[in-house]
Design a protein around this motif. Structure first.
Motif, PDB file in Angstrom:
ATOM      1  N   PRO A  10      65.075 111.452  48.975  1.00  0.00           N
ATOM      2  CA  PRO A  10      64.607 110.073  48.769  1.00  0.00           C
ATOM      3  C   PRO A  10      63.251 109.780  49.414  1.00  0.00           C
ATOM      4  N   TRP A  11      62.486 108.915  48.763  1.00  0.00           N
ATOM      5  CA  TRP A  11      61.216 108.423  49.283  1.00  0.00           C
ATOM      6  C   TRP A  11      61.230 106.912  49.216  1.00  0.00           C
ATOM      7  N   SER A  12      60.454 106.286  50.073  1.00  0.00           N
ATOM      8  CA  SER A  12      60.231 104.847  50.007  1.00  0.00           C
ATOM      9  C   SER A  12      58.749 104.651  49.721  1.00  0.00           C
ATOM     10  N   VAL A  13      58.437 104.041  48.590  1.00  0.00           N
ATOM     11  CA  VAL A  13      57.058 103.855  48.156  1.00  0.00           C
ATOM     12  C   VAL A  13      56.708 102.371  48.248  1.00  0.00           C
ATOM     13  N   THR A  14      55.575 102.065  48.872  1.00  0.00           N
ATOM     14  CA  THR A  14      55.095 100.685  48.946  1.00  0.00           C
ATOM     15  C   THR A  14      54.018 100.502  47.884  1.00  0.00           C
ATOM     16  N   VAL A  15      54.209  99.484  47.047  1.00  0.00           N
ATOM     17  CA  VAL A  15      53.247  99.193  45.979  1.00  0.00           C
ATOM     18  C   VAL A  15      52.763  97.753  46.113  1.00  0.00           C
ATOM     19  N   ALA A  16      51.568  97.503  45.597  1.00  0.00           N
ATOM     20  CA  ALA A  16      51.005  96.152  45.608  1.00  0.00           C
ATOM     21  C   ALA A  16      51.017  95.606  44.189  1.00  0.00           C
ATOM     22  N   ALA A  17      51.263  94.313  44.073  1.00  0.00           N
ATOM     23  CA  ALA A  17      51.227  93.647  42.771  1.00  0.00           C
ATOM     24  C   ALA A  17      50.406  92.374  42.905  1.00  0.00           C
ATOM     25  N   LEU A  18      49.524  92.141  41.945  1.00  0.00           N
ATOM     26  CA  LEU A  18      48.740  90.912  41.922  1.00  0.00           C
ATOM     27  C   LEU A  18      49.497  89.902  41.076  1.00  0.00           C
ATOM     28  N   LEU A  19      49.981  88.845  41.703  1.00  0.00           N
ATOM     29  CA  LEU A  19      50.744  87.805  41.025  1.00  0.00           C
ATOM     30  C   LEU A  19      49.907  86.541  40.953  1.00  0.00           C
ATOM     31  N   GLU A  20      50.129  85.752  39.925  1.00  0.00           N
ATOM     32  CA  GLU A  20      49.395  84.500  39.777  1.00  0.00           C
ATOM     33  C   GLU A  20      50.356  83.333  39.530  1.00  0.00           C
ATOM     34  N   PRO A  21      51.235  83.055  40.497  1.00  0.00           N
ATOM     35  CA  PRO A  21      52.159  81.933  40.312  1.00  0.00           C
ATOM     36  C   PRO A  21      51.410  80.602  40.377  1.00  0.00           C
ATOM     37  N   TYR A  29      53.525  92.744  48.240  1.00  0.00           N
ATOM     38  CA  TYR A  29      53.876  94.150  48.450  1.00  0.00           C
ATOM     39  C   TYR A  29      55.381  94.324  48.284  1.00  0.00           C
ATOM     40  N   PHE A  30      55.750  95.469  47.705  1.00  0.00           N
ATOM     41  CA  PHE A  30      57.157  95.772  47.475  1.00  0.00           C
ATOM     42  C   PHE A  30      57.421  97.211  47.853  1.00  0.00           C
ATOM     43  N   ARG A  31      58.610  97.458  48.404  1.00  0.00           N
ATOM     44  CA  ARG A  31      59.049  98.830  48.691  1.00  0.00           C
ATOM     45  C   ARG A  31      60.046  99.217  47.620  1.00  0.00           C
ATOM     46  N   VAL A  32      59.865 100.424  47.098  1.00  0.00           N
ATOM     47  CA  VAL A  32      60.693 100.914  46.007  1.00  0.00           C
ATOM     48  C   VAL A  32      61.288 102.264  46.408  1.00  0.00           C
ATOM     49  N   PRO A  33      62.618 102.388  46.392  1.00  0.00           N
ATOM     50  CA  PRO A  33      63.223 103.685  46.705  1.00  0.00           C
ATOM     51  C   PRO A  33      63.171 104.597  45.478  1.00  0.00           C
ATOM     52  N   VAL A  34      62.700 105.823  45.676  1.00  0.00           N
ATOM     53  CA  VAL A  34      62.581 106.775  44.569  1.00  0.00           C
ATOM     54  C   VAL A  34      63.099 108.148  44.969  1.00  0.00           C
ATOM     55  N   LEU A  35      63.469 108.911  43.971  1.00  0.00           N
ATOM     56  CA  LEU A  35      63.852 110.311  44.150  1.00  0.00           C
ATOM     57  C   LEU A  35      62.884 111.168  43.364  1.00  0.00           C
ATOM     58  N   PHE A  36      62.497 112.299  43.932  1.00  0.00           N
ATOM     59  CA  PHE A  36      61.656 113.271  43.237  1.00  0.00           C
ATOM     60  C   PHE A  36      62.554 114.374  42.714  1.00  0.00           C
ATOM     61  N   ASP A  37      62.349 114.759  41.469  1.00  0.00           N
ATOM     62  CA  ASP A  37      63.142 115.817  40.852  1.00  0.00           C
ATOM     63  C   ASP A  37      62.193 116.863  40.273  1.00  0.00           C
ATOM     64  N   ASP A  38      62.376 118.100  40.667  1.00  0.00           N
ATOM     65  CA  ASP A  38      61.546 119.173  40.119  1.00  0.00           C
ATOM     66  C   ASP A  38      62.408 120.278  39.524  1.00  0.00           C
ATOM     67  N   HIS A  39      63.587 119.932  39.046  1.00  0.00           N
ATOM     68  CA  HIS A  39      64.495 120.921  38.459  1.00  0.00           C
ATOM     69  C   HIS A  39      64.247 121.047  36.959  1.00  0.00           C
TER      70      HIS A  39
END
Length: 58
Positions: A10-21, A29-39
């Motif tokens: 597992p990885w935790s990736v922080t991404v930025a989003a430009l919102l215009e509410p 900023y949001f943290r997104v849990p991801v898995l890397f697969d190389d099979h």
């Protein structure tokens, strides 16, 4: 974008989003849990849960 390895797999990736509410631009900023697969000769990432709001990583 910034990423941080949580443990093997597992990885935790922080991404930025430009919102215009309401017409006001704001970076969030949001943290997104991801898995890397190389099979199987293919590499890729899979998001494993919904994004969570996070503080500015700088």
């Amino acid at each position: 974008m910034r990423s941080e390895r949580v443990r093997a797999g597992p990885w935790s990736v922080t991404v930025a989003a430009l919102l215009e509410p309401g017409g006001k631009a704001a970076v969030r900023y949001f943290r997104v849990p991801v898995l890397f697969d190389d099979h199987g000769g293919r590499e890729g990432f899979a998001v494993t849960a919904a994004p969570a709001a996070a503080a500015d990583p700088s």
